[in-house]
Design a protein around this motif. Structure first.
Motif, PDB file in Angstrom:
ATOM      1  N   HIS A   1      15.835   3.228  -2.097  1.00 56.84           N
ATOM      2  CA  HIS A   1      15.848   4.118  -0.934  1.00 56.84           C
ATOM      3  C   HIS A   1      15.614   3.332   0.357  1.00 56.84           C
ATOM      4  O   HIS A   1      16.363   3.456   1.325  1.00 56.84           O
ATOM      5  CB  HIS A   1      14.789   5.210  -1.093  1.00 56.84           C
ATOM      6  N   TYR A   2      14.543   2.533   0.367  1.00 57.25           N
ATOM      7  CA  TYR A   2      14.175   1.822   1.595  1.00 57.25           C
ATOM      8  C   TYR A   2      15.126   0.676   1.936  1.00 57.25           C
ATOM      9  O   TYR A   2      15.246   0.299   3.106  1.00 57.25           O
ATOM     10  CB  TYR A   2      12.738   1.300   1.510  1.00 57.25           C
ATOM     11  N   LEU A   3      15.785   0.123   0.936  1.00 51.93           N
ATOM     12  CA  LEU A   3      16.683  -1.012   1.174  1.00 51.93           C
ATOM     13  C   LEU A   3      18.151  -0.614   1.027  1.00 51.93           C
ATOM     14  O   LEU A   3      19.012  -1.463   0.811  1.00 51.93           O
ATOM     15  CB  LEU A   3      16.346  -2.165   0.212  1.00 51.93           C
ATOM     16  N   ALA A   4      18.429   0.667   1.190  1.00 47.64           N
ATOM     17  CA  ALA A   4      19.798   1.169   1.004  1.00 47.64           C
ATOM     18  C   ALA A   4      20.807   0.501   1.928  1.00 47.64           C
ATOM     19  O   ALA A   4      21.975   0.335   1.557  1.00 47.64           O
ATOM     20  CB  ALA A   4      19.832   2.690   1.197  1.00 47.64           C
ATOM     21  N   ASP A   5      20.372   0.089   3.115  1.00 45.18           N
ATOM     22  CA  ASP A   5      21.302  -0.535   4.054  1.00 45.18           C
ATOM     23  C   ASP A   5      21.354  -2.061   3.910  1.00 45.18           C
ATOM     24  O   ASP A   5      21.982  -2.738   4.707  1.00 45.18           O
ATOM     25  CB  ASP A   5      20.969  -0.141   5.495  1.00 45.18           C
ATOM     26  N   TRP A   6      20.702  -2.610   2.896  1.00 36.71           N
ATOM     27  CA  TRP A   6      20.747  -4.049   2.625  1.00 36.71           C
ATOM     28  C   TRP A   6      21.901  -4.351   1.684  1.00 36.71           C
ATOM     29  O   TRP A   6      22.197  -3.572   0.763  1.00 36.71           O
ATOM     30  CB  TRP A   6      19.462  -4.507   1.948  1.00 36.71           C
ATOM     31  N   SER A   7      22.531  -5.490   1.860  1.00 36.45           N
ATOM     32  CA  SER A   7      23.593  -5.912   0.940  1.00 36.45           C
ATOM     33  C   SER A   7      22.965  -6.472  -0.343  1.00 36.45           C
ATOM     34  O   SER A   7      21.773  -6.833  -0.357  1.00 36.45           O
ATOM     35  CB  SER A   7      24.462  -6.995   1.587  1.00 36.45           C
ATOM     36  N   ASP A   8      23.764  -6.564  -1.389  1.00 39.37           N
ATOM     37  CA  ASP A   8      23.284  -7.175  -2.629  1.00 39.37           C
ATOM     38  C   ASP A   8      22.819  -8.606  -2.379  1.00 39.37           C
ATOM     39  O   ASP A   8      21.810  -9.046  -2.933  1.00 39.37           O
ATOM     40  CB  ASP A   8      24.390  -7.184  -3.688  1.00 39.37           C
ATOM     41  N   GLU A   9      23.543  -9.316  -1.541  1.00 37.57           N
ATOM     42  CA  GLU A   9      23.196 -10.703  -1.233  1.00 37.57           C
ATOM     43  C   GLU A   9      21.843 -10.788  -0.516  1.00 37.57           C
ATOM     44  O   GLU A   9      21.051 -11.696  -0.774  1.00 37.57           O
ATOM     45  CB  GLU A   9      24.280 -11.372  -0.375  1.00 37.57           C
TER      46      GLU A   9
ATOM     47  N   ARG B   1       0.838  -1.211   0.000  1.00 40.66           N
ATOM     48  CA  ARG B   1       0.000   0.000   0.000  1.00 40.66           C
ATOM     49  C   ARG B   1       0.867   1.254   0.000  1.00 40.66           C
ATOM     50  O   ARG B   1       0.541   2.237  -0.660  1.00 40.66           O
ATOM     51  CB  ARG B   1      -0.960  -0.012   1.192  1.00 40.66           C
ATOM     52  N   GLY B   2       1.967   1.230   0.738  1.00 41.31           N
ATOM     53  CA  GLY B   2       2.886   2.373   0.756  1.00 41.31           C
ATOM     54  C   GLY B   2       3.476   2.634  -0.619  1.00 41.31           C
ATOM     55  O   GLY B   2       3.550   3.786  -1.069  1.00 41.31           O
ATOM     56  N   LEU B   3       3.880   1.579  -1.297  1.00 41.16           N
ATOM     57  CA  LEU B   3       4.399   1.741  -2.661  1.00 41.16           C
ATOM     58  C   LEU B   3       3.291   2.225  -3.592  1.00 41.16           C
ATOM     59  O   LEU B   3       3.541   3.042  -4.488  1.00 41.16           O
ATOM     60  CB  LEU B   3       4.997   0.426  -3.168  1.00 41.16           C
ATOM     61  N   GLY B   4       2.067   1.750  -3.366  1.00 38.09           N
ATOM     62  CA  GLY B   4       0.939   2.191  -4.191  1.00 38.09           C
ATOM     63  C   GLY B   4       0.650   3.676  -4.050  1.00 38.09           C
ATOM     64  O   GLY B   4       0.252   4.336  -5.002  1.00 38.09           O
ATOM     65  N   ARG B   5       0.882   4.205  -2.844  1.00 37.87           N
ATOM     66  CA  ARG B   5       0.666   5.647  -2.636  1.00 37.87           C
ATOM     67  C   ARG B   5       1.693   6.487  -3.392  1.00 37.87           C
ATOM     68  O   ARG B   5       1.491   7.680  -3.578  1.00 37.87           O
ATOM     69  CB  ARG B   5       0.699   5.973  -1.148  1.00 37.87           C
ATOM     70  N   MET B   6       2.766   5.874  -3.828  1.00 39.22           N
ATOM     71  CA  MET B   6       3.790   6.591  -4.591  1.00 39.22           C
ATOM     72  C   MET B   6       3.483   6.621  -6.086  1.00 39.22           C
ATOM     73  O   MET B   6       4.168   7.295  -6.840  1.00 39.22           O
ATOM     74  CB  MET B   6       5.154   5.930  -4.384  1.00 39.22           C
ATOM     75  N   LEU B   7       2.446   5.887  -6.503  1.00 37.23           N
ATOM     76  CA  LEU B   7       2.079   5.897  -7.916  1.00 37.23           C
ATOM     77  C   LEU B   7       1.595   7.283  -8.309  1.00 37.23           C
ATOM     78  O   LEU B   7       0.991   7.989  -7.498  1.00 37.23           O
ATOM     79  CB  LEU B   7       0.971   4.873  -8.182  1.00 37.23           C
TER      80      LEU B   7
ATOM     81  N   ASN C   1      10.252   4.588 -10.878  1.00 33.70           N
ATOM     82  CA  ASN C   1       9.826   5.052  -9.547  1.00 33.70           C
ATOM     83  C   ASN C   1       9.902   3.931  -8.517  1.00 33.70           C
ATOM     84  O   ASN C   1      10.324   4.152  -7.376  1.00 33.70           O
ATOM     85  CB  ASN C   1       8.410   5.619  -9.603  1.00 33.70           C
ATOM     86  N   ALA C   2       9.484   2.724  -8.902  1.00 33.65           N
ATOM     87  CA  ALA C   2       9.522   1.583  -7.978  1.00 33.65           C
ATOM     88  C   ALA C   2      10.957   1.237  -7.614  1.00 33.65           C
ATOM     89  O   ALA C   2      11.266   0.987  -6.440  1.00 33.65           O
ATOM     90  CB  ALA C   2       8.821   0.375  -8.607  1.00 33.65           C
ATOM     91  N   VAL C   3      11.841   1.248  -8.596  1.00 25.89           N
ATOM     92  CA  VAL C   3      13.252   0.942  -8.335  1.00 25.89           C
ATOM     93  C   VAL C   3      13.849   1.988  -7.404  1.00 25.89           C
ATOM     94  O   VAL C   3      14.557   1.649  -6.442  1.00 25.89           O
ATOM     95  CB  VAL C   3      14.049   0.843  -9.661  1.00 25.89           C
ATOM     96  N   GLU C   4      13.548   3.247  -7.640  1.00 26.46           N
ATOM     97  CA  GLU C   4      14.064   4.316  -6.774  1.00 26.46           C
ATOM     98  C   GLU C   4      13.551   4.159  -5.337  1.00 26.46           C
ATOM     99  O   GLU C   4      14.321   4.314  -4.389  1.00 26.46           O
ATOM    100  CB  GLU C   4      13.663   5.690  -7.317  1.00 26.46           C
ATOM    101  N   ALA C   5      12.274   3.843  -5.189  1.00 25.88           N
ATOM    102  CA  ALA C   5      11.707   3.683  -3.847  1.00 25.88           C
ATOM    103  C   ALA C   5      12.336   2.496  -3.127  1.00 25.88           C
ATOM    104  O   ALA C   5      12.737   2.604  -1.961  1.00 25.88           O
ATOM    105  CB  ALA C   5      10.188   3.505  -3.933  1.00 25.88           C
ATOM    106  N   LEU C   6      12.447   1.372  -3.814  1.00 27.72           N
ATOM    107  CA  LEU C   6      13.052   0.197  -3.185  1.00 27.72           C
ATOM    108  C   LEU C   6      14.519   0.437  -2.854  1.00 27.72           C
ATOM    109  O   LEU C   6      14.992   0.042  -1.780  1.00 27.72           O
ATOM    110  CB  LEU C   6      12.876  -1.028  -4.084  1.00 27.72           C
TER     111      LEU C   6
END
Length: 163
Positions: free
Chosen positions: A115-123, A22-28, A108-113
């Protein structure tokens, strides 16, 4: 096999995915709500099709599909051509404008993800992708899912997000 406690925890975690979605949907963009975005994504992924097939893939009623299709057609994102095999039916296909809108949505979806997963590793991102794909595969065609009588025992209201 996992324990009941593990499945209960999984059910709670899965309810949080609804909040994320729903949060991602609000960014549409305002001109492209979730149903419209889904139409564009399916036509891009599966190619041209009749509205009845689109309704199946969306897993919604034909009247809902018709509203989504009218919305994207009014904006010039899809074309509705007569079906040569059955003139009463229409074939739906993406237009260049629809492909452009879809590219914007994906960006937009790639940018949002990102942003939110910036502290996640590629793995970690790869692992999440693999596990979500496996989960989806395990469920198969959700439209044909068996009716579970005790499902309410494992879920929480979707308005609450577990910690």
């Amino acid at each position: 096999m996992a324990t009941q406690r593990q499945y209960e925890e999984l059910a709670r975690r899965l309810s949080a995915i609804g909040a994320i979605k729903r949060g991602l949907g609000r960014m549409l963009p305002h001109d492209c709500p979730g149903g419209s975005a889904a139409v564009l994504l399916i036509l891009d992924r599966d190619g041209e099709m009749r509205m009845s097939r689109l309704a199946e893939l969306l897993a919604v009623d034909m009247s809902v599909t018709s509203r989504h299709v009218a919305h994207v057609a009014d904006r010039g994102w899809i074309d509705r051509s007569p079906d040569p095999a059955d003139k009463r039916s229409r074939i739906l296909r993406l237009t260049p404008a629809g492909r452009n809108k879809l590219a914007e949505l994906k960006e937009n979806a790639v940018e949002a993800l990102a942003h939110y997963l910036a502290d996640w590793s590629d793995e970690e991102v790869d692992q999440l992708n693999a596990l979500l794909a496996r989960l989806r595969e395990s469920f198969g065609d959700c439209r044909a899912a068996p009716r579970l009588t005790h499902i309410a025992d494992f879920t929480e209201p979707t308005t609450r997000t577990p910690a």
